[in-house]
Structure formats: C-alpha cells, structure tokens
Design a protein around this motif. Structure first.
Motif, mmCIF file in Angstrom:
data_model
loop_
_atom_site.group_PDB
_atom_site.id
_atom_site.type_symbol
_atom_site.label_atom_id
_atom_site.label_comp_id
_atom_site.label_asym_id
_atom_site.label_seq_id
_atom_site.Cartn_x
_atom_site.Cartn_y
_atom_site.Cartn_z
ATOM 1 N N PRO A 83 0.791 -1.236 0.000
ATOM 2 C CA PRO A 83 0.000 0.000 0.000
ATOM 3 C C PRO A 83 0.819 1.279 0.000
ATOM 4 N N GLU A 84 2.104 1.186 -0.294
ATOM 5 C CA GLU A 84 3.002 2.337 -0.187
ATOM 6 C C GLU A 84 2.503 3.535 -1.001
ATOM 7 N N ALA A 85 2.150 3.282 -2.273
ATOM 8 C CA ALA A 85 1.728 4.381 -3.147
ATOM 9 C C ALA A 85 0.441 5.027 -2.654
ATOM 10 N N ALA A 86 -0.517 4.227 -2.214
ATOM 11 C CA ALA A 86 -1.794 4.771 -1.743
ATOM 12 C C ALA A 86 -1.618 5.541 -0.437
ATOM 13 N N LEU A 87 -0.780 5.060 0.459
ATOM 14 C CA LEU A 87 -0.540 5.763 1.716
ATOM 15 C C LEU A 87 0.125 7.105 1.470
ATOM 16 N N ALA A 88 1.052 7.151 0.505
ATOM 17 C CA ALA A 88 1.681 8.425 0.163
ATOM 18 C C ALA A 88 0.634 9.410 -0.347
ATOM 19 N N ARG A 89 -0.299 8.933 -1.167
ATOM 20 C CA ARG A 89 -1.362 9.801 -1.669
ATOM 21 C C ARG A 89 -2.242 10.293 -0.509
ATOM 22 N N GLU A 90 -2.565 9.405 0.430
ATOM 23 C CA GLU A 90 -3.344 9.825 1.599
ATOM 24 C C GLU A 90 -2.602 10.885 2.408
ATOM 25 N N ALA A 91 -1.280 10.777 2.473
ATOM 26 C CA ALA A 91 -0.468 11.725 3.240
ATOM 27 C C ALA A 91 -0.233 13.027 2.483
ATOM 28 N N GLY A 92 -0.735 13.114 1.253
ATOM 29 C CA GLY A 92 -0.573 14.327 0.460
ATOM 30 C C GLY A 92 0.796 14.470 -0.161
ATOM 31 N N LEU A 93 1.495 13.337 -0.366
ATOM 32 C CA LEU A 93 2.852 13.359 -0.895
ATOM 33 C C LEU A 93 2.893 12.833 -2.324
ATOM 34 N N ASP A 94 3.582 13.564 -3.199
ATOM 35 C CA ASP A 94 3.848 13.064 -4.542
ATOM 36 C C ASP A 94 4.649 11.772 -4.416
ATOM 37 N N TYR A 95 4.399 10.816 -5.317
ATOM 38 C CA TYR A 95 5.047 9.505 -5.214
ATOM 39 C C TYR A 95 5.327 8.981 -6.609
ATOM 40 N N ALA A 96 6.581 8.636 -6.860
ATOM 41 C CA ALA A 96 6.975 8.054 -8.139
ATOM 42 C C ALA A 96 7.745 6.772 -7.886
ATOM 43 N N SER A 97 7.506 5.779 -8.720
ATOM 44 C CA SER A 97 8.192 4.490 -8.615
ATOM 45 C C SER A 97 9.222 4.372 -9.722
ATOM 46 N N LEU A 98 10.469 4.165 -9.332
ATOM 47 C CA LEU A 98 11.560 3.925 -10.277
ATOM 48 C C LEU A 98 11.892 2.438 -10.192
ATOM 49 N N CYS A 99 11.446 1.692 -11.205
ATOM 50 C CA CYS A 99 11.550 0.232 -11.166
ATOM 51 C C CYS A 99 12.758 -0.274 -11.945
ATOM 52 N N VAL A 100 13.334 -1.344 -11.434
ATOM 53 C CA VAL A 100 14.396 -2.076 -12.129
ATOM 54 C C VAL A 100 13.919 -3.506 -12.330
ATOM 55 N N THR A 101 13.921 -3.959 -13.564
ATOM 56 C CA THR A 101 13.510 -5.333 -13.850
ATOM 57 C C THR A 101 14.666 -6.274 -13.532
ATOM 58 N N ALA A 102 14.456 -7.137 -12.560
ATOM 59 C CA ALA A 102 15.512 -8.040 -12.112
ATOM 60 C C ALA A 102 15.526 -9.354 -12.877
ATOM 61 N N ASN A 103 14.384 -9.746 -13.465
ATOM 62 C CA ASN A 103 14.266 -11.064 -14.100
ATOM 63 C C ASN A 103 12.983 -11.103 -14.924
#
Length: 243
Positions: A187-207
């Motif tokens: 729930p990290e992204a949704a909790l950040a939105r509830e807290a009023g914080l911009d949130y971006a995910s920088l993903c690395v494909t491991a496999n």
C-alpha cells in the motif's frame, strides 16, 4: 532546498554515509529503519531502506504506514521509491529501468490506509493515476539527461510475496494487463497519496517473471542483474537531485 524522500528496495539498502540520522517514532509503530539524511546537489534527501538495514523485512511485513508517516513528519514534498520487479511484457527485459504509470493490487492483509479507527479521518483519495506527479516527470527528464533509457509507463501487478509467483499467476497478470510484477508498491503508493505526498516508482527489472523462461528464477541471477542496473538508478537519481 527541496526536501525529498527516497525509499530503497531490493538492491538499494544503503545510500552511503549520511550527514545525519533520524530515529522517528510514529503512532503506527516503528519504521523499517532510521531515516538517513543526505545533501545532494540542490536537494535534501531522506533515505529509508524499505526492508530494513539488513534486508530482514519481507514485503508483507513492512510497516508501510510507519514509513510513510516518517516522511510526513520530515515534511518532504514527495517520495521516490525504488522497486525491484519482474518483467512480463516485452519492453521490460531484465536490467530495464522503467517508471510505471499504473498498478493492480493483488495483496491482502496489509494495512492499506491511515483511516483504520473510529477517531481517524475517513479518506477516499483519488487514485486513478497512482504515480502521476512532478516527480515522475522529473525522473524521466533526468534519465534522458543522463543518457539512460527509461521506459515511460507500464502497469505493475503487486503480489503478496515473499514467494515468487507461479507461472499460472503470471499468465493471469498478463491477461489482466500487467507489464511488471512486484511486491512492494502497495500500500506504499496509496498511503503516500493519503499523506498528500507526490510519489513516483523507479523500477528495475531483475528477471523475467515465472514461466517466461525455461530456466527457473534464481536469487543469484536476480542479484547479479540488480547490481548492474542500480548503476543506472544512481545516475538517474544523481542527475535528478542535482537539478
């Protein structure tokens, strides 16, 4: 000076010697670790290893509410989250860096909101674009300036973990429209939105995800791929924080 949060995932448990360390208590319990403070370029960066300093916390046991509340107390303007994921669609091979724009949540039993008790404010956040915001746009720009190809967009399916998925589950994820699979965006992204914080995910494909290759997925192969790809992640972050 900008105040930004940085959450490290698998492959990014440390960010170097900090200028300062913050031990923060929350009404939701203890965060994964002390928050390390850095001054990078024009940014004050607060780093938190999602899985703990020794990478001891599995995805389902991370105290996501305490982590996000720690950043809220530090008054950051937004959070960049680094996530190690599996690739499902062709544009996301091992070693790929990408910034997803959508997600589907398959997790269960996690505390998904700050609105848990009768005394809490009931929040119905707008979440159509879970990663929309200036941080995501800025990271794409930073990747281009660092001459690193970062795939723009994609849907990440968030599984429960800590086990890897079955081949049948990955077929279902693909049918549902997922391009990637990970265990920590919710729930990290949704909790950040509830807290009023911009949130971006920088993903690395491991496999490649389960069933997409003849050979089984091994942690040794995942760790080797992440070690190389994290070089690009550091370059992107360095470029972004310097602006």
């Amino acid at each position: 000076m900008r105040r930004l949060g940085l959450i490290g995932g698998t492959g990014l448990d440390h960010f170097g010697p900090p200028a300062k360390s913050h031990d923060i208590g929350t009404s939701f319990g203890q965060p994964s670790a002390a928050v390390a403070e850095y001054h990078v370029g024009k940014s004050k960066v607060f780093f938190l290893p999602r899985h703990g300093e020794r990478h001891q916390l599995p995805p389902h046991a991370v105290n996501y509410r305490a982590n996000i509340d720690s950043f809220r107390q530090l008054e950051v303007e937004g959070i960049i989250a680094v996530n190690a994921v599996g690739g499902i669609s062709d544009p996301y091979p091992p070693g790929c860096v990408c910034l997803p724009d959508q997600l589907i949540d398959y997790t269960w039993g996690r505390a998904h909101t700050f609105s848990m008790g009768p005394g809490d404010e009931l929040l119905h956040i707008e979440f159509a674009g879970p990663f929309d915001g200036h941080l995501r746009t800025g990271l794409l720009k930073a990747a281009a300036m660092a001459e690193i190809h970062a795939v723009d967009g994609g849907c990440i399916g968030v599984s429960q973990g800590p086990r890897l998925e079955t081949a049948a589950e990955i077929r279902r994820f693909r049918q549902d429209g997922c391009d990637l699979v990970g265990m920590t965006s919710m729930p990290e992204a949704a909790l950040a939105r509830e807290a009023g914080l911009d949130y971006a995910s920088l993903c690395v494909t491991a496999n490649w995800a389960a069933g997409l290759e003849q050979e089984p997925v091994t942690m040794a192969a995942i760790e080797a791929t992440l070690a190389l790809a994290m070089v690009d992640v550091h370059k992107i972050l360095g470029q972004f924080f310097a602006e």
